[in-house]
Write a protein that holds these residues in place. Sequence first.
Motif, PDB file in Angstrom:
ATOM      1  N   PRO A  74       2.726 -11.309  -2.952  1.00 57.62           N
ATOM      2  CA  PRO A  74       2.398 -10.360  -2.127  1.00 57.62           C
ATOM      3  C   PRO A  74       3.605  -9.038  -1.945  1.00 57.62           C
ATOM      4  N   PRO A  75       4.839  -9.481  -1.792  1.00 58.05           N
ATOM      5  CA  PRO A  75       5.929  -8.323  -1.630  1.00 58.05           C
ATOM      6  C   PRO A  75       6.001  -7.702  -2.965  1.00 58.05           C
ATOM      7  N   ILE A  76       5.799  -8.330  -4.043  1.00 59.87           N
ATOM      8  CA  ILE A  76       5.996  -7.542  -5.400  1.00 59.87           C
ATOM      9  C   ILE A  76       4.727  -6.539  -5.493  1.00 59.87           C
ATOM     10  N   ASN A  77       3.594  -7.051  -5.181  1.00 58.36           N
ATOM     11  CA  ASN A  77       2.448  -6.215  -5.310  1.00 58.36           C
ATOM     12  C   ASN A  77       2.246  -5.058  -4.193  1.00 58.36           C
ATOM     13  N   MET A  78       2.966  -5.177  -3.068  1.00 58.99           N
ATOM     14  CA  MET A  78       2.785  -4.554  -1.817  1.00 58.99           C
ATOM     15  C   MET A  78       3.438  -3.038  -2.522  1.00 58.99           C
ATOM     16  N   LEU A  79       4.588  -3.054  -3.366  1.00 53.56           N
ATOM     17  CA  LEU A  79       5.096  -1.911  -3.835  1.00 53.56           C
ATOM     18  C   LEU A  79       3.931  -0.775  -4.396  1.00 53.56           C
ATOM     19  N   ALA A  80       3.264  -1.621  -5.149  1.00 53.16           N
ATOM     20  CA  ALA A  80       2.119  -0.569  -5.959  1.00 53.16           C
ATOM     21  C   ALA A  80       0.763  -0.391  -4.878  1.00 53.16           C
ATOM     22  N   ALA A  81       0.702  -1.298  -4.069  1.00 52.08           N
ATOM     23  CA  ALA A  81      -0.512  -1.004  -2.887  1.00 52.08           C
ATOM     24  C   ALA A  81       0.084  -0.127  -1.899  1.00 52.08           C
ATOM     25  N   VAL A  82       1.222   0.072  -1.490  1.00 53.49           N
ATOM     26  CA  VAL A  82       1.577   0.997  -0.533  1.00 53.49           C
ATOM     27  C   VAL A  82       1.003   2.501  -0.771  1.00 53.49           C
ATOM     28  N   GLY A  83       0.968   2.844  -1.885  1.00 56.20           N
ATOM     29  CA  GLY A  83       0.480   4.154  -2.418  1.00 56.20           C
ATOM     30  C   GLY A  83      -0.997   4.395  -1.665  1.00 56.20           C
ATOM     31  N   GLU A  84      -1.767   3.329  -1.930  1.00 53.05           N
ATOM     32  CA  GLU A  84      -3.136   3.537  -1.531  1.00 53.05           C
ATOM     33  C   GLU A  84      -3.327   3.214   0.000  1.00 53.05           C
ATOM     34  N   GLU A  85      -2.703   2.350   0.562  1.00 48.30           N
ATOM     35  CA  GLU A  85      -2.814   2.017   2.129  1.00 48.30           C
ATOM     36  C   GLU A  85      -2.101   3.210   2.743  1.00 48.30           C
ATOM     37  N   ALA A  86      -1.214   3.880   2.362  1.00 43.75           N
ATOM     38  CA  ALA A  86      -0.558   5.106   3.085  1.00 43.75           C
ATOM     39  C   ALA A  86      -1.928   6.316   3.285  1.00 43.75           C
ATOM     40  N   GLY A  87      -2.533   6.333   2.059  1.00 44.41           N
ATOM     41  CA  GLY A  87      -3.547   7.357   1.978  1.00 44.41           C
ATOM     42  C   GLY A  87      -4.646   7.068   2.955  1.00 44.41           C
ATOM     43  N   TRP A  88      -5.219   5.721   2.443  1.00 34.70           N
ATOM     44  CA  TRP A  88      -6.530   5.298   3.006  1.00 34.70           C
ATOM     45  C   TRP A  88      -6.365   4.937   4.623  1.00 34.70           C
TER      46      TRP A  88
END
Length: 296
Positions: free
Chosen positions: A150-164
Motif C-alpha cells: 500500500p505505501p509503495i503503490n501510494m506513490l504512483a496512485a497519488v497522481g490520480e487521487e490528487a486529480g480525481w
Amino acid sequence: MTTKEKQGFGLYFLLAFGLAWLCQVYASLLLIRDGNAALYRLLLTVSMFCPLLAVLLVQKVFLRQPTGIGWKVQGKRRYWLAAWFGPAVFTVLAAVLYFAVFPHRLDLSGSWLATAYGGEMDAETLRRELGVSNLSYMLETGLFAVTLAPPINMLAAVGEEAGWRGYMMPHLKEQLGLLNGRLLGGVIWGVWHWPIMLLTGYEYGTNYLGAPVLGLVVWCVVCFALNTLLDWLYEKTGCIWVSAIAHGAFNAVVALFVVLTNPADSYYNVLGPMPIGLIGMLPMLALAVWLTLRKS
C-alpha cells in the motif's frame, strides 16, 4: 464558479485525458508491436500522474490559484486503517461471493500457477521442487499486499487521487450534488482507462464474456463504487494521502484470488473473482450506494 474557472475545469479534463491517452496509446503500441512490457508499465505509471499535472497547469498557470488539494498528513486513525485494509476485505468478499455463485469454478489444483510459471512444470512439480502452491502463493502475496505494497503503490496512485478526488470531485459535487457528482465522477474515471482496455485488455483481457462492451460498462460501475469510497475517505480526512493509500492497497490485492481459478475460465474474468468483476464488485458497490444515499 466564475466563467474563467469553468474554462479551467474544462481545460483540466482536456489535459488529464489528452496527456494520459497519449501515454496509454503509445504504451499499448510498444507492447503490441515490440512486446516491450517494461516500457508499457512505465508509461502507464506516467499516465497516472497526468491528472495531477493537469491540476497544476490549470490552477497554477492558467488560473494562478491554489490547487485546494489537502496534502497535509492528517485524519483519524480509523480512516487510515480503513484505507489500508479495506481493499483486502472487499477482495475476500468478492471471491467468497463469486465462488458461492460459481462453485464449479473454484480450482484448487494449482493449474493457474502452473500456467503462470510458463507451463513447464505441473502444479505437483511446482509444489515439490519449488515449494510453490496455492496456499504459499496467497500467503506470500497477500502478506506483501497488506503490509508493504500500500505505501509503495501510494506513490504512483497519488497522481490520480490528487486529480480525481482532490480536484475533480469537489467541483462535480458542488455543481451536481453528491449522487450525480459521484456517478459522473466514476464514469469519467472509468472512461479514462478505455484506451488500454480496448488495446491491451487491461483489467479483463481481450477474450471475455461480452467483450469488449461489457467490460467497459462494468468497469465504469466499478469506478463509481471505488470513486465513492475514495471520495468518502478524502471527505472524512481532508488528506489526499489517505485515498492514495487505499488506491494503492486496492491495486496490490485486487488479483489475489485469481490463483484459485483455472486459466481456461479467464473468459469469465468480467464477473469475478476479483472485486472489479460484475459479481465480485457487489459488496463494494453496496457500501458505495449506502454511503451516498445517507449523504456521507
